[in-house]
Scaffold this motif. Structure first.
Motif, PDB file in Angstrom:
ATOM      1  N   LEU A 185       0.836  -1.214   0.000  1.00 49.78           N
ATOM      2  CA  LEU A 185       0.000   0.000   0.000  1.00 49.78           C
ATOM      3  C   LEU A 185       0.867   1.258   0.000  1.00 49.78           C
ATOM      4  CD1 LEU A 185      -2.709  -1.198   2.529  1.00 49.78           C
ATOM      5  CD2 LEU A 185      -2.972  -0.896   0.066  1.00 49.78           C
ATOM      6  N   LEU A 186       1.939   1.208   0.766  1.00 49.28           N
ATOM      7  CA  LEU A 186       2.866   2.343   0.811  1.00 49.28           C
ATOM      8  C   LEU A 186       3.434   2.598  -0.584  1.00 49.28           C
ATOM      9  CD1 LEU A 186       4.418   4.314   2.719  1.00 49.28           C
ATOM     10  CD2 LEU A 186       6.142   2.555   2.983  1.00 49.28           C
ATOM     11  N   GLY A 187       3.838   1.502  -1.253  1.00 48.45           N
ATOM     12  CA  GLY A 187       4.435   1.607  -2.586  1.00 48.45           C
ATOM     13  C   GLY A 187       3.475   2.180  -3.607  1.00 48.45           C
ATOM     14  N   ALA A 235       1.046   4.139  -2.962  1.00 48.90           N
ATOM     15  CA  ALA A 235       0.854   5.555  -2.650  1.00 48.90           C
ATOM     16  C   ALA A 235       2.019   6.385  -3.175  1.00 48.90           C
ATOM     17  CB  ALA A 235       0.718   5.740  -1.139  1.00 48.90           C
ATOM     18  N   ILE A 236       3.224   5.849  -3.038  1.00 45.27           N
ATOM     19  CA  ILE A 236       4.393   6.592  -3.500  1.00 45.27           C
ATOM     20  C   ILE A 236       4.379   6.701  -5.016  1.00 45.27           C
ATOM     21  CG2 ILE A 236       6.924   6.538  -3.701  1.00 45.27           C
ATOM     22  CD1 ILE A 236       6.874   5.022  -0.980  1.00 45.27           C
TER      23      ILE A 236
END
Lengths: 296, 334, 264
Positions: free
Chosen positions: C29-31, C33-34
């Motif tokens: 999820l972080l990836g 978003a980035i």
């Protein structure tokens, strides 16, 4: 001897039952001191708590770097400051949340097991002071860890955005207060379900990690999870806290306007401890009816 | 004299769930205390006597506010149970059964100091009291080690010391000598005796009647949640005065035991085994008169007799006479 | 920080299966978003790791981490419990060889974690909608199975430390994060500076993790060809258990001399 004489006689030998605030505060300090002494008797735990924070941060930093276009960052170096802010400030709140849940539950189990929970109940010391002393240690401890983590990131991984510190601190205070409320409720839950509370703590930690967007912005969540996130006050706390410290970059806060989020966070910080303590008192009464204060 | 502890119709009912199928369960009521009524007077050592599971610990936990009774009332040191809980807690020094209730990661001294603080004793007198306890119980050698390094007996001693930290007028001790070796147990009883001499009221729970006979002024025999006998120790013994006790040792089959119990003139009888040999205790109003029938009943039913002797009445005999059981029996409701 | 990843409580098994997906979900999820979306995330990820399938990459990492952590935890936690409850001394009184007791525990743990791996990997693939059956599955399985043998040795090493240091929980906590970091839970160890890369490569799970990723996702072997990498793991199979057992018995003898195994 009449009852009155007995009471007079007793007043010389036993302390006054009509405790005042000052006395309770002294007891509270003693409880914190006791927790501190116990903590120093676990030196390995003390050191590893710090060391593992660095590994966790590195782990997530490297994961982040894998998703940034090549050239945007150096391999050994920094991540973009917004990503860093989202991740680090979420991480700080996650540490508090996780410790509150885990430590309170674990603590109470341990005391049930050692029999000291009953010992505490044999004394006239305030049970509220006892609960608060547990969370106080968590604040101090996790606060230290958070500072260490932020300093580590600042020094080695690039600058974190750091704005609106006053409001950020205020939001943190209310968020922590709300988390303690959750901690009280979890203490109540531990009294009722005993060992299974630890499984629940485990599951809860992972759930809030995702649902409250601790390590990533909310827009990364699938729609269903975003809707669930909007039902959890802690999500607003995470969003408001990090958006404020990052200086409200475009798109932040994500869940509502900052004014709305502040209202929610303040309400959370005020109501949750009340609800939590009420639940704890009920669980305590239940334990005294069923005799489970000492059960293990 | 006003009693320092008054207990009126104190009742405790536990609800336990019994599984009766995969998903269904039945709620079962267990009567742990059935309307206990008794008075304990200032300055006396009061014994709560009875076998394991009789309800002694439940009664103590109710009196010390750890358990909420289902019904009934109690007053301790003039304070009413459930209404003046903190005042009651301040009036009692309590040692619960076993060596639990101490912080393992704290030293003995730190434990005493911490619990002293919980009773709102200021640091200076707290330290003085702790030193007094350490000296009185000979804890000097171990008191600065963490409790986790203590033996079971040492933990018991410290737990006893913890009960003295608030210097309360009422001392409640639940089987305090349970895991102590004989010399330590004797030492502890001496300390209890001394504390009582200094004016403290002591409630002393035990399932060893000899201990109660040595230490207590008065006592109550408790069985299955009920008080079955109450009075001074001589009174309790005297309640059997009209009766005599005969002890038979040897090999005694169940049929022989039943035959003895069925005899006219036998008030009650209980069979127990000790070190491989069996002992039959018979309580009868006139033991001499029934001796021939007694021997007949035993021999006819295959008993091998090693010794028959009339004995002095002990508290244990009182218990046997009232319940038909020995104290060694575990009467816990499972 | 109390992130008890391994749980050995009632209901723990179900959680074990869900946890790898939770762990992988965070960087996924972080990836996204980035990167600003799944496609861009995949493109960025490929630049850095060599595969676009970041979901499978991270799921493999989190699942292998569970195997490693599970094996270590099983031995360490078991030992601590036995020490606390006093059954360790009872076991020592039995004439059974220490080795076979530990082997039994470890084998049980390995089989259990292997089954969990299959289920958890399938679950994660289902949640993130990726195909779990791509690349050379048999080769990946070979890396998994061969890689589990040195784990037995690591578990012994770890058991030895637990016998010596009493605060097992704290060590388990720390070990989990060190392990996840060194084996490249979320990233290829190529991101490490050279000295750290050498340290990581002395650690068998690093080879196991990369082997499975390379055979399924084609991210490249450390020594260019699969048989070289597998051969290195093979060498670990011989050395690690032997070394682990040697150290374990040494420490054990030391403790028997000093204090006894039941002390804590």
């Amino acid at each position: 001897m009449t009852n009155e004489q007995i009471a007079n006689d007793k007043s010389q030998r036993a302390p006054s039952p009509f405790v005042n605030f000052h006395l309770q505060f002294v007891i509270f300090v003693e409880m914190v001191r006791k927790q501190l002494i116990v903590m120093t008797r676990y030196p390995v735990d003390f050191v590893t708590s710090f060391v593992q924070i660095f590994f966790m941060i590195l782990l997530f930093t490297f994961a982040t770097i894998m998703f940034e276009p090549r050239g945007a960052t150096e391999m050994s170096g920094s991540m973009t400051s917004r990503t860093g802010g989202v991740m680090m400030y979420g991480f700080v709140l996650f540490m508090f949340a996780s410790d509150t849940l885990w430590t309170i539950g674990y603590n109470i189990r341990e005391e049930q097991y050692q029999g000291t929970l009953e010992s505490l109940y044999l004394t006239p010391a305030s049970k509220f002071a006892s609960l608060v002393s547990r969370v106080t240690m968590i604040v101090v401890w996790t606060g230290l860890l958070s500072v260490a983590a932020v300093v580590f990131v600042q020094l080695f991984l690039g600058r974190l955005p750091f704005q609106n510190v006053g409001l950020g601190a205020l939001l943190l205070v209310f968020t922590l207060s709300g988390m303690f409320g959750i901690g009280f409720a979890f203490a109540a839950y531990t009294l009722l379900v005993k060992e299974s509370a630890q499984t629940t703590a485990n599951l809860l930690q992972f759930t809030i990690m995702i649902v409250c967007g601790m390590f990533f912005p909310f827009h990364a969540l699938p729609d269903v999870l975003q809707s669930i996130a909007r039902l959890v006050p802690l999500s607003y706390a995470v969003d408001a806290f990090r958006s404020t410290l990052m200086g409200y970059p475009p798109g932040f806060p994500e869940l509502a306007s900052i004014e709305t989020e502040i209202v929610i966070v303040v309400a959370f910080g005020i109501l949750m401890p009340i609800i939590g303590y009420w639940l704890y008192q009920r669980a305590e009464r239940h334990a005294r009816v069923t005799g489970s204060l000492a059960e293990f | 004299m006003e009693p320092i502890i008054q207990v009126r119709d104190l009742t405790k009912v536990y609800q336990s769930k019994e599984r009766s199928g995969l998903l269904s369960s039945r709620v079962k009521n267990v009567d742990a205390l059935k309307g206990i009524t008794l008075d304990i007077f200032p300055g006396e050592v009061f014994g709560l006597l009875g076998p394991n599971g009789a309800g002694k610990t439940t009664l103590i936990k109710c009196l010390t506010t750890l358990l909420l009774p289902t019904r009934g009332a109690a007053w301790i040191n003039g304070y009413q149970l459930e209404r003046d809980e903190n005042a009651i807690r301040a009036s009692i020094g309590c040692m619960l059964m076993g060596d639990r209730g101490l912080y393992w990661k704290l030293t003995g001294r730190e434990n005493l100091d911490f619990f002293g603080a919980l009773y709102q004793i200021p640091p200076a007198p707290r330290k003085k009291q702790a030193d007094k306890i350490i000296e009185m119980l000979n804890l000097g050698d171990i008191v600065d080690r963490t409790v986790e390094t203590y033996s079971s007996g040492q933990k018991m001693k410290l737990a006893f010391g913890k009960a003295l930290i608030n210097d309360a007028p009422v001392l409640i001790l639940d089987e305090p000598t349970n895991t102590l070796d004989l010399p330590s147990a004797r030492e502890l009883r001496t300390v209890v005796h001394d504390l009582n001499e200094q004016g403290r009221t002591v409630v002393y729970t035990t399932h060893q009647m000899s201990e109660a006979e040595e230490l207590c002024d008065r006592g109550a025999s408790i069985d299955r949640g009920e008080v079955i006998a109450l009075g001074t120790i001589p009174e309790l013994k005297a309640s059997l005065n009209r009766e005599g006790v005969t002890k038979v040792e040897g090999v005694i089959p169940a049929t022989a035991f039943r035959a003895v119990r069925a005899l006219d003139g036998v008030a009650s009888a209980a069979l127990s085994s000790k070190d491989g040999a069996q002992e039959l205790v018979i309580v009868a109003p006139n033991p001499r008169a029934i001796l021939p029938q007694l021997i007949h009943a035993l021999m006819d039913n295959g008993a091998v007799l090693e010794q028959i002797s009339p004995t002095e009445v002990t508290l244990e005999d009182v218990f046997i006479a009232k319940t038909g059981r020995t104290l060694a029996e575990d009467t816990r409701v499972k | 920080m109390r992130l008890r990843i391994m749980s050995r409580y009632p209901g723990g098994n179900l959680i074990d299966i869900a946890i790898p997906t939770f762990i992988a979900a965070m960087p996924i999820l972080l990836g996204q978003a980035i990167g600003g979306g799944a496609a861009q995330a995949a493109a960025n990820f490929q630049q850095n790791t060599g595969t676009t399938n970041y979901v499978a990459y991270l799921l493999i990492g989190s699942n292998i981490f569970m195997i490693v952590s599970g094996t270590m935890w099983n031995v360490g936690y078991w030992m601590r419990r036995e020490q606390e409850t006093g059954t360790l001394e009872a076991l020592y009184l039995a004439p059974t060889g220490r080795g076979s007791i530990l082997l039994g525990i470890s084998l049980y743990g390995m089989i259990r974690t292997l089954i969990n791996f299959m289920i958890a990997f399938a679950l994660g693939s289902l949640v993130f909608r990726v195909n779990p059956l791509q690349g050379n599955i048999l080769l990946a399985l070979a890396f998994l199975l061969v890689g589990m043998v040195p784990l037995f040795g690591i578990a012994l090493l770890y058991g030895a430390v637990i016998l010596r240091v009493k605060e097992a929980n704290a060590l388990i906590q720390l070990a989990q994060w060190v392990v996840s970091f060194l084996m490249g839970l979320f990233f290829p160890i190529a991101v490490f500076p050279i000295w750290l890369r050498v340290v990581a490569m002395l650690f068998p799970p690093t080879w196991m993790n990369n082997g499975v990723r390379a055979s399924l996702l084609g991210v490249g072997y450390f020594f260019q060809h699969w048989y070289f990498d597998l051969a290195v793991l093979g060498v670990f199979c011989v050395i690690t258990p032997w070394f682990g057992y040697w150290l374990f018995t040494r420490i054990e003898h030391g403790i028997q001399r000093d204090a006894g195994v039941g002390e804590f």
